[in-house]
Write a protein that holds these residues in place. Structure first.
Motif, mmCIF file in Angstrom:
data_model
loop_
_atom_site.group_PDB
_atom_site.id
_atom_site.type_symbol
_atom_site.label_atom_id
_atom_site.label_comp_id
_atom_site.label_asym_id
_atom_site.label_seq_id
_atom_site.Cartn_x
_atom_site.Cartn_y
_atom_site.Cartn_z
ATOM 1 N N TYR A 196 -38.805 -2.719 27.458
ATOM 2 C CA TYR A 196 -38.206 -1.671 28.290
ATOM 3 C C TYR A 196 -36.945 -1.097 27.636
ATOM 4 C CZ TYR A 196 -41.247 -2.888 32.232
ATOM 5 O OH TYR A 196 -42.335 -3.104 33.045
ATOM 6 N N ALA B 55 -40.649 1.394 39.393
ATOM 7 C CA ALA B 55 -40.698 2.390 38.323
ATOM 8 C C ALA B 55 -39.916 3.661 38.640
ATOM 9 C CB ALA B 55 -42.148 2.732 38.001
ATOM 10 N N LEU C 134 -41.139 8.823 32.949
ATOM 11 C CA LEU C 134 -42.230 7.859 33.114
ATOM 12 C C LEU C 134 -43.447 8.258 32.283
ATOM 13 C CD1 LEU C 134 -41.989 7.165 36.954
ATOM 14 C CD2 LEU C 134 -41.285 5.654 35.081
ATOM 15 N N GLU C 135 -43.708 9.563 32.194
ATOM 16 C CA GLU C 135 -44.844 10.030 31.401
ATOM 17 C C GLU C 135 -44.609 9.788 29.906
ATOM 18 O OE1 GLU C 135 -47.237 14.228 30.638
ATOM 19 O OE2 GLU C 135 -46.170 13.927 32.529
ATOM 20 N N ARG D 252 -42.756 7.466 28.521
ATOM 21 C CA ARG D 252 -42.703 6.057 28.122
ATOM 22 C C ARG D 252 -44.068 5.374 28.164
ATOM 23 N NH1 ARG D 252 -40.146 1.964 32.637
ATOM 24 N NH2 ARG D 252 -41.848 2.153 34.140
ATOM 25 N N THR D 253 -45.042 5.971 28.857
ATOM 26 C CA THR D 253 -46.340 5.313 29.024
ATOM 27 C C THR D 253 -47.005 4.936 27.710
ATOM 28 O OG1 THR D 253 -46.718 6.294 31.199
ATOM 29 C CG2 THR D 253 -48.662 5.552 29.991
ATOM 30 N N PRO D 254 -47.218 5.875 26.760
ATOM 31 C CA PRO D 254 -47.878 5.477 25.508
ATOM 32 C C PRO D 254 -47.059 4.484 24.686
ATOM 33 C CG PRO D 254 -47.069 7.728 25.357
ATOM 34 C CD PRO D 254 -46.923 7.319 26.786
ATOM 35 N N ASN E 138 -47.653 1.133 26.411
ATOM 36 C CA ASN E 138 -49.046 0.702 26.207
ATOM 37 C C ASN E 138 -49.226 0.022 24.852
ATOM 38 O OD1 ASN E 138 -49.863 1.733 28.663
ATOM 39 N ND2 ASN E 138 -50.788 3.596 27.818
ATOM 40 N N SER F 204 -44.194 -4.474 38.465
ATOM 41 C CA SER F 204 -45.061 -3.806 37.497
ATOM 42 C C SER F 204 -46.288 -3.223 38.199
ATOM 43 C CB SER F 204 -45.502 -4.812 36.438
ATOM 44 O OG SER F 204 -46.241 -4.188 35.419
ATOM 45 N N SER F 205 -46.871 -2.191 37.606
ATOM 46 C CA SER F 205 -48.157 -1.670 38.086
ATOM 47 C C SER F 205 -49.276 -2.579 37.594
ATOM 48 C CB SER F 205 -48.395 -0.260 37.545
ATOM 49 O OG SER F 205 -48.585 -0.308 36.134
ATOM 50 N N HIS G 148 -51.866 -1.680 35.938
ATOM 51 C CA HIS G 148 -52.177 -1.275 34.562
ATOM 52 C C HIS G 148 -51.295 -2.022 33.567
ATOM 53 C CE1 HIS G 148 -52.827 1.231 31.030
ATOM 54 N NE2 HIS G 148 -51.518 1.464 30.986
ATOM 55 N N TYR G 149 -49.978 -2.000 33.803
ATOM 56 C CA TYR G 149 -49.072 -2.680 32.880
ATOM 57 C C TYR G 149 -49.202 -4.195 32.983
ATOM 58 C CZ TYR G 149 -46.772 1.715 31.681
ATOM 59 O OH TYR G 149 -46.506 2.975 31.223
#
Length: 224
Positions: free
Chosen positions: A24, A53, A74-75, A77-79, A82, A114-115, A117-118
């Motif tokens: 993070y 988040a 947030l968009e 940081r996603t890739p 991942n 966390s979600s 997905h994560y």
């Protein structure tokens, strides 16, 4: 404090079971550098640990003076996350304690901001022992109305373990998580970053240096 006879244990994940806080920090600094923002140092980092988040993104955009929206942050940081999360290491004592409690029939759950997905990415190298948990509750679970410091995540975890909140012990590394656990009517042990000041954890029932220092018998749980 006279410790009760604990019947179930609920674990936070980030910075408690898995060493993900560095990811993070790294990703946030990469984004801040890209937009000419401020350094994401400890004065800011300490205020984000344990946040959901959107609350985290809102704080970071304001504190680091980024010319983007929380949604854009947030968009972005996603890739980056991942790519990094599947390499997360376990925190000291985490796997041993989870295996010990499971082997002795103590109901255990994960309650994380966390979600899902994560969560799935973070446990990539640890699926075997994470498979021992009786319940997994993430921030985007349909039954969770609000993220920590609201008590929802922990209350849903207790419900799925079929346990009363007063019989549950929560492990957390963040002040927000301790607040959530106490609001849920549970006992809470803090295992924070060593740099965290003591006063942020006055509402915890105990503060330990690591999960390795936990003594189950002091809480009425089976000893190692």
């Amino acid at each position: 404090m006279n410790a009760p006879h604990i019947k179930a244990v609920i674990f936070d994940m980030d910075g408690l079971l898995l060493d993900t806080e560095g990811v993070y920090t790294e990703v946030t600094q990469l984004i801040s550098d890209r937009y000419g923002g401020r350094a994401f140092d400890w004065q800011f980092k300490q205020n984000t640990i344990g946040l959901g988040a959107y609350d985290l993104a809102s704080y970071i955009v304001g504190a680091l003076e980024l010319p983007i929206s929380p949604e854009a942050f947030l968009e972005l940081r996603t890739p980056l996350m991942n790519e990094r999360f599947p390499h997360a290491n376990a925190m000291a004592g985490a796997e041993a304690l989870v295996r010990h409690l499971s082997a002795n029939g103590v109901p255990i759950a994960v309650g994380t901001s966390s979600s899902r997905h994560y969560f799935d990415l973070k446990i990539s190298r640890h699926r075997e022992w994470f498979g021992l948990f009786d319940a997994i509750v993430t921030a985007d679970d349909p039954q969770v109305g609000a993220a920590k410091p609201a008590p929802d995540i922990f209350l849903v975890a207790a419900q799925r373990l079929r346990m009363a909140p007063k019989d549950c012990l929560v492990f957390e590394d963040s002040p927000f998580g301790i607040t959530a656990a106490k609001a849920a009517g549970m006992y809470a042990v803090a295992i924070p970053d060593p740099a965290m000041p003591d006063e942020k954890f006055r509402h915890a029932d105990r503060r330990l240096l690591s999960l390795e220092a936990f003594e189950p018998q002091a809480w009425g749980l089976p000893n190692y």
